[in-house]
Design a protein around this motif. Structure first.
Motif, PDB file in Angstrom:
ATOM      1  N   LEU A 135       0.882  -1.195  -0.042  1.00 29.59           N
ATOM      2  CA  LEU A 135      -0.008  -0.043  -0.060  1.00 29.59           C
ATOM      3  C   LEU A 135       0.866   1.217   0.112  1.00 29.59           C
ATOM      4  O   LEU A 135       0.460   2.302  -0.610  1.00 29.59           O
ATOM      5  N   LEU A 138       1.822   2.226  -3.519  1.00 32.86           N
ATOM      6  CA  LEU A 138       0.734   2.600  -4.175  1.00 32.86           C
ATOM      7  C   LEU A 138       0.449   4.408  -3.841  1.00 32.86           C
ATOM      8  O   LEU A 138       0.420   5.047  -4.633  1.00 32.86           O
ATOM      9  N   LEU A 139       0.715   4.443  -2.555  1.00 32.69           N
ATOM     10  CA  LEU A 139       0.655   5.790  -1.967  1.00 32.69           C
ATOM     11  C   LEU A 139       1.610   6.826  -2.705  1.00 32.69           C
ATOM     12  O   LEU A 139       1.347   8.022  -2.970  1.00 32.69           O
ATOM     13  N   THR A 141       3.370   6.332  -5.393  1.00 39.30           N
ATOM     14  CA  THR A 141       3.351   6.228  -6.748  1.00 39.30           C
ATOM     15  C   THR A 141       3.265   7.454  -7.620  1.00 39.30           C
ATOM     16  O   THR A 141       4.015   7.909  -8.668  1.00 39.30           O
ATOM     17  N   CYS A 327      -1.830  11.015  -2.729  1.00 38.96           N
ATOM     18  CA  CYS A 327      -1.408   9.810  -2.445  1.00 38.96           C
ATOM     19  C   CYS A 327      -2.634   8.891  -2.195  1.00 38.96           C
ATOM     20  O   CYS A 327      -2.713   7.645  -2.702  1.00 38.96           O
ATOM     21  N   CYS A 331      -4.304   6.009  -4.320  1.00 36.32           N
ATOM     22  CA  CYS A 331      -4.583   4.612  -3.804  1.00 36.32           C
ATOM     23  C   CYS A 331      -5.934   4.082  -3.811  1.00 36.32           C
ATOM     24  O   CYS A 331      -6.197   2.880  -4.167  1.00 36.32           O
TER      25      CYS A 331
END
Length: 396
Positions: A135, A138-139, A141, A327, A331
């Protein structure tokens, strides 16, 4: 109405297709920060469901035996003088990174506790199960410019499982890791040894071995937007002095960073490193990150506490800074994208989500090895709990 309800209704037709026919991959998901700049999405305050420990041989134990206790040097003393190179490489037992653990340790915990999950029996069927580290990626990215990622996704008994796959690039970098970088990794673990004790009230003992097989992991429940989450992450230590000993509020994350001497260096630290620290600690609700700043000789002589909820303040007025809303919105968008893409309930079917900086998230579909990641022991144990309804005999 939940749009997934209509998608799940389509499952029956898909299942009837030949076994070797794979579902068509979905469109891609853009990652440009400007697309995700809306208000901060709903995020449920994370609550701890339980924990587990991994020992020096990386064996799983469903208890807190590996938990350590925050024990910083006295504030009125001369300050720290930690030699982070001490014990390297002779008192260092690094984890074997060739072993692909996937979600296995978290699945062990889930198997042990599946009957008494907070949220009721149907909760898990709607949830997303993964590691906190996945996770975190993802935040970050929308702002990441160096490293891509791959996440494998499978749906089983309704639950969506996400497990990271090492990219070919990451594997090449790991195998060619320069000695200096290996030593820097050791130094991060060594800092924890200087700052943590095995029992509350006792002192750290930095004379022992640094064994990175050992880990204490918290298992947490949360929700991002409409997505219930069950995730686990490693915790460095608990602070016995905190007013609230209630996890995860009592946990402390420990980090090292090189000493900084100019406003430019600090600005870069706030833009890049602090973003990763924020994402990693915000997700599980860890309130503080304590950083040790090391000099070129590898000694830590100063400590600074960064409260997780104040990290954004350092970049709030920086036009090249990061924004927590971006972020979390990205996500949430990725989780929606994954939920609507992975429709078929089949532990051997994998949708591989891939991302490289500068591009969108793309999807490919695979069956069985090497991408299938839900182990047979887990699938069989869960299937015994929820046997499929008996087939009604067809009329003669």
């Amino acid at each position: 109405m939940d749009p997934r309800g209509t998608k799940r209704g389509a499952e029956k037709t898909e299942v009837a297709e030949p076994r070797n026919k794979l579902p068509r991959p979905a469109p891609s998901l853009p990652t440009d920060p400007a697309l995700y700049s809306g208000p901060f999405p709903f995020y449920r305050r994370p609550s701890e469901l339980g924990c587990f420990s991994l020992d020096a041989q990386r064996q799983y134990h469903g208890d807190a035996r590996a938990l350590r206790y925050y024990s910083p040097p006295p504030t009125n003393g001369p300050g720290p003088n930690f030699d982070l190179r001490d014990g390297y490489p002779d008192r260092y037992q690094p984890r074997d990174e060739e072993v692909q653990e996937r979600l296995d340790h978290l699945l062990c915990w889930l198997l042990e506790h599946r009957g008494r999950l907070e949220g009721g029996p149907g909760w898990l069927a709607e949830a997303i199960v993964t590691w906190r580290g996945h996770l975190t990626k993802l935040l970050t990215t929308p702002y990441e410019q160096q490293e891509g990622w791959q996440l494998a996704a499978s749906r089983f008994q309704g639950t969506l499982y996400l497990s990271e796959v090492e990219t070919p690039n990451a594997r090449a970098q790991r195998l060619a890791r320069p000695p200096l970088l290996r030593e820097l990794m050791y130094m991060g673990y060594k800092f924890e040894q200087y700052m943590c004790a095995d029992k509350p009230g006792s002192s750290p003992d930095p004379s022992g071995e640094v064994n990175t097989n050992v880990a204490f992991c918290s298992v947490l429940r949360s929700r991002l937007g409409s997505h219930p989450l069950l995730f686990s992450g490693e915790v460095d230590c608990t602070d016995p002095q905190t007013p609230s000993t209630q996890p995860p509020t009592c946990y402390v994350e420990l980090k090292t960073s090189k000493e900084m001497h100019s406003p430019r260096q600090w600005r870069s630290f706030y833009r890049h490193k602090l973003l990763k620290w924020w994402a990693q600690s915000f997700l599980p609700g860890v309130p503080n990150v304590v950083a040790g700043f090391r000099n070129p000789e590898g000694f830590v002589s100063s400590l600074k506490t960064f409260p997780t909820m104040k990290m954004f303040d350092y970049v709030r007025n920086d036009r090249d800074g990061w924004n927590p809303s971006v972020c979390m919105n990205f996500c949430a968008a990725f989780l929606s994208f994954a939920q609507s893409t992975v429709v078929q309930d089949d532990p051997r079917l994998v949708h591989l989500f891939s991302w490289e900086p500068g591009g969108p998230v793309t999807v490919s579909v695979h069956r069985d090895a090497p991408y299938a990641f839900l182990p047979i022991w887990y699938v069989e144990a869960m299937t015994q709990d929820f046997p499929l309804p008996p087939k009604t005999p067809s009329p003669k």
